[in-house]
Scaffold this active site. Structure first.
Site, PDB file in Angstrom:
ATOM      1  N   LYS A  29      -0.152 105.865  43.906  1.00 44.86           N
ATOM      2  CA  LYS A  29      -0.177 105.577  42.467  1.00 44.86           C
ATOM      3  C   LYS A  29       0.895 106.359  41.710  1.00 44.86           C
ATOM      4  O   LYS A  29       1.662 105.793  40.929  1.00 44.86           O
ATOM      5  CB  LYS A  29      -1.557 105.907  41.889  1.00 44.86           C
ATOM      6  CG  LYS A  29      -1.694 105.501  40.424  1.00 44.86           C
ATOM      7  CD  LYS A  29      -2.965 106.034  39.784  1.00 44.86           C
ATOM      8  CE  LYS A  29      -4.198 105.419  40.400  1.00 44.86           C
ATOM      9  NZ  LYS A  29      -5.431 105.821  39.679  1.00 44.86           N
TER      10      LYS A  29
ATOM     11  N   GLU B 184      13.573 109.580  40.817  1.00 44.45           N
ATOM     12  CA  GLU B 184      14.744 108.994  40.162  1.00 44.45           C
ATOM     13  C   GLU B 184      15.160 107.638  40.710  1.00 44.45           C
ATOM     14  O   GLU B 184      16.056 106.991  40.163  1.00 44.45           O
ATOM     15  CB  GLU B 184      15.919 109.978  40.282  1.00 44.45           C
ATOM     16  CG  GLU B 184      15.625 111.288  39.599  1.00 44.45           C
ATOM     17  CD  GLU B 184      16.621 112.384  39.946  1.00 44.45           C
ATOM     18  OE1 GLU B 184      17.112 113.038  39.026  1.00 44.45           O
ATOM     19  OE2 GLU B 184      16.906 112.578  41.135  1.00 44.45           O
TER      20      GLU B 184
HETATM   21 MO1  MOS Z   1      16.549 115.237  37.168  1.00 41.76          MO
HETATM   22  S1  MOS Z   1      18.017 114.484  35.944  1.00 41.76           S
HETATM   23  O1  MOS Z   1      17.398 116.295  38.205  1.00 41.76           O
HETATM   24  O2  MOS Z   1      15.413 115.929  36.156  1.00 41.76           O
END
Ligand code: MOS
Length: 733
Positions: A622, A694
């Site tokens: 989740k 990311e």
């Molecule tokens: Mo990320 S831009 O390394 O928080």
């Protein structure tokens, strides 16, 4: 303390051989109820007796010198205690502190919005009022001598470019080729919680509640700014309302609050306004990216060029690493990758979620779509044909890589038909409809980390680390790792984070948090398991831990009976050893999307979007998918609306709030469909987990750009793709 260095892939596959069965499960966040009911205390919310309130004053010139302040006038205002304009504060006003150290008594202003002073008063409104009244005397640098806009500065190479073969020649020889320039505009992290700190000084130690991502790094930054030994600084960040890079380093409010607390001998709170966060924290650099892609007759890349131009303040070391995924994602023997950096006087450029790939993949994946059209093949097929055997420029293999699987899985879920990619074929009333896709890729980072795990005599456990949870789910996944390794109901594991009194780790950044600190937690638990084996007098592989019981051969004991009143406490010290550099390790994925573009207004609506992601072992399905979905939502913003706008005359940001800087809101985001592809990556971490935070943004905007082209036949190469860039070129209705 147990230290282990990762020198080779960890193929023990520990978490698949434990008995509790909670790893990977979509468990709820233990911090969730506290957050939604307002009981989670964020940095600014700590109730500290006798706390004074500070408000930052930002420069209103783009370059020059602060000659002085008319302090008497504001000191006479009700409640005002002090005007702090200490050199230490100025020295760290840019994130990362890479501004040149100021000469004593000289206050250099390098950009419009740079913090130059702090006004402290008894109440926030008094401080705000006084800060607005503070007159600053400047020497203003002649505008002709100041580069503010990217086109006013020459770019210099940042690091050595990667050059292999002869790209110019390969482009000439290519059967199909595209040579395209894409541009992206500046962005901000736009974390929900503004930067905020409360600093306390007891005459020896500075303690601060602050909103930060990487405490062990931040403690050194702050100690350096204050000229204190790091041992005399303690930072606490138990709850962080988002960071996205903007809280990787300390910001001006923490230094200002600390300087003021030391000077005044009482606690000082400084909370930035939303506007101040925009003006003085960090921006993502705008980029200009030239992509040269050439293939043979079958669409196999022979030439791969990605050259980018970015900007930052003079003296800053950071340059948006635009070509990061271009190094490893696709084939092409003849290569040129380069980053050129222009020095301009705008707020410091720094890391904003997925620095490099977020913008680099957006442009690369749009260019790949143009290449697929040039070759005349399905864009999915173009990508599949260009997955390299080995790293294209370094002589290393890939670790586990699920790009092809993600492309297949997401295409299937989405219902992709790549057979006819002719644009502007489908209309529904006033809307042009089109589909597009892109790959996702983001490098995997791993860092040294420590964590302490205590199996308590009562059969519950406590995990402690200075790691932060910036909304990513750290509290949840560390709890799951400890519960799995120690055979406990997750409810019986308490995770304590965000305090530099706890064992240090790398914090949250570069998607390395869960894999790094999680590996330290796992290691501490392994040692505790060894201790239990000793007590039970059995072989390690006979040990089963489940539901608070240890079973070994024909012996079974509940932890309280086994521990006899004494806790077992272990620190795991995980080190990234020789594994570093042996493999090209990254997270991969694929995006498919359908958009509708209004035939009259050029407005684009994302109608649906599917993403499939390979992130190694998922620690919690989740929280992992939440990260992917958040990234995809940001991809919509990147593609369509988000852009910092600077006044060309002085570099001030003209849209410094969330009313004018348009992040996607609920109505802009359809019900996003994200799925994980099963994976274990033994080279990524002992958990066999990679990063995830990311990945979801890396390429998402490219897929939307490609769908807009498919819908309308209009290729916009300047992000965000706002209606004004589409409207004049839309086909006749
Ligand atoms: Mo990320 S831009 O390394 O928080």
């Amino acid at each position: 303390m147990t230290t282990r260095s990762m020198d080779a892939p960890d193929t023990r596959n520990l978490l698949d051989h434990t008995a509790q069965g909670v790893i990977g499960k979509p468990l709820d966040r233990p911090d969730g109820p506290a957050k939604v009911t307002g009981r989670a205390t964020y940095a600014a919310e700590h109730d500290i007796p006798n706390c004074a309130e500070g408000v930052l004053v930002l420069a209103s010139i783009s370059k020059g010198e602060v000659l002085g302040f008319d302090e008497e006038e504001v000191l006479a205002l009700p409640g005002v205690i002090a005007v702090i304009s200490d050199e230490r504060m100025i020295a760290r006003s840019a994130q990362g502190g890479a501004n040149e150290a100021p000469v004593q008594k000289v206050r250099n202003v390098e950009y419009f919005g740079q913090p130059i002073a702090l006004v402290v008063a008894e109440t926030g409104p008094q401080a705000q009022h006084a800060a607005e009244r503070l007159k600053v005397r400047y020497r203003v640098e002649d505008r002709d001598n100041v580069a503010i806009n990217p086109d006013e500065a020459k770019a210099e190479p940042h690091k050595e470019p990667t050059i292999q073969g002869d790209i110019d020649h390969a482009m000439k020889e290519a059967a199909h080729a595209v040579d395209l320039t894409y541009t992206t505009q500046g962005q901000v992290s736009a974390a929900m919680e503004m930067h905020a700190s409360i600093a306390e000084w007891d005459g020896h130690t500075l303690t601060a509640h602050s909103s930060l991502q990487m405490l062990n790094y931040n403690i050194n930054e702050l100690a350096d700014a204050l000229d204190l030994e790091p041992e005399r600084v303690r930072l606490i960040s138990r709850y962080v309302g988002g960071g996205f890079g903007s809280k990787l380093g300390i910001a001006a409010e923490l230094v200002a609050a600390s300087v003021a607390a030391i000077e005044l001998g009482r606690p000082v709170r400084v909370v930035m306004t939303r506007r101040q966060v925009f003006e003085c924290v960090i921006r993502r650099s705008e980029t200009e990216q030239r992509l040269r892609l050439g293939t043979d007759a079958d669409g196999r890349l022979t030439a791969f060029g990605h050259e980018a131009r970015v900007s930052n303040l003079p003296g800053e070391k950071f340059a948006e690493p635009v070509t990061q995924a271009s190094k490893f994602l696709y084939a092409g023997h003849n290569r040129k990758l380069a980053i050129n950096l222009a020095r301009i006087h705008r707020v410091t450029a720094g890391s904003v979620r997925a620095p490099g790939e977020a913008v680099g993949m957006q442009a690369l994946e749009a260019a790949m779509d143009e290449l697929a059209n040039a070759v005349g093949i399905d864009p999915v097929e173009l990508r599949l044909r260009n997955i390299p055997e080995r790293h294209p420029t370094m002589d290393i293999p890939y670790s586990s890589r699920k790009l092809a699987e993600c492309l297949h899985v997401a295409a299937e879920r989405f219902g992709w038909d790549g057979s006819d990619r002719r644009p502007a074929q489908r209309r529904e009333g006033d809307w042009w409809i089109g589909t597009g896709m892109a790959s996702a890729a983001r490098v995997h980072n791993l860092a040294n980390a420590q964590a302490r795990v205590t199996l308590q005599a009562d059969g519950t456990a406590i995990v402690a680390s200075d790691m932060t949870d910036i909304g990513t789910g750290t509290y949840t996944v560390l709890r799951q790792i400890a519960a799995e390794m120690l055979g406990l109901d997750p409810e019986n594991v308490l995770v304590r984070l965000g305090d530099t009194d706890f064992p240090p780790g790398p914090g949250s950044g570069g998607s390395h948090g869960a894999a790094s600190t999680g590996s330290a937690v796992q290691l501490a638990c392994e040692t505790i398991r060894d201790r239990l084996v000793e007590r039970l007098g059995c072989k390690p592989d006979e040990l089963t831990l489940k539901d608070g019981f240890a079973t070994c051969g024909n012996r079974r004991a509940a932890y309280p009976d086994l521990l006899q009143g004494a806790d077992i406490e272990e620190i795991g010290k995980f080190e990234v050893g020789k594994i570093k550099g042996q493999y090209s390790t990254a997270m991969y994925g694929a995006f498919f999307t359908e958009v509708a573009v209004n035939a009259w207004s050029g407005e684009t609506r994302v109608r649906r979007m599917t993403g499939a992601f390979g992130i190694g072992r998922a620690l919690n399905e989740k929280t992992a998918l939440s990260q992917c979905i958040g990234g995809m939502a940001w991809g919509i913003g990147q593609a369509l609306t988000e852009q910092l706008m600077f006044d060309r005359r002085d570099g001030h940001i003209v849209n410094p709030d969330l009313a004018e800087y348009h992040v996607p809101v609920n109505l802009d985001v359809p019900d996003l469909d994200a799925v994980l592809v099963e994976e274990r990556d033994p080279a990524a971490s002992p958990l066999q987990a990679k990063g995830v935070g990311e990945l979801g943004i890396c390429g998402a905007g490219g897929a939307i750009c490609n769908a807009i082209y498919h819908a309308t036949g209009v290729r916009v190469r300047d992000f965000p793709i706002t209606p004004d860039k589409l409207i004049a070129q839309l086909p006749d209705v």
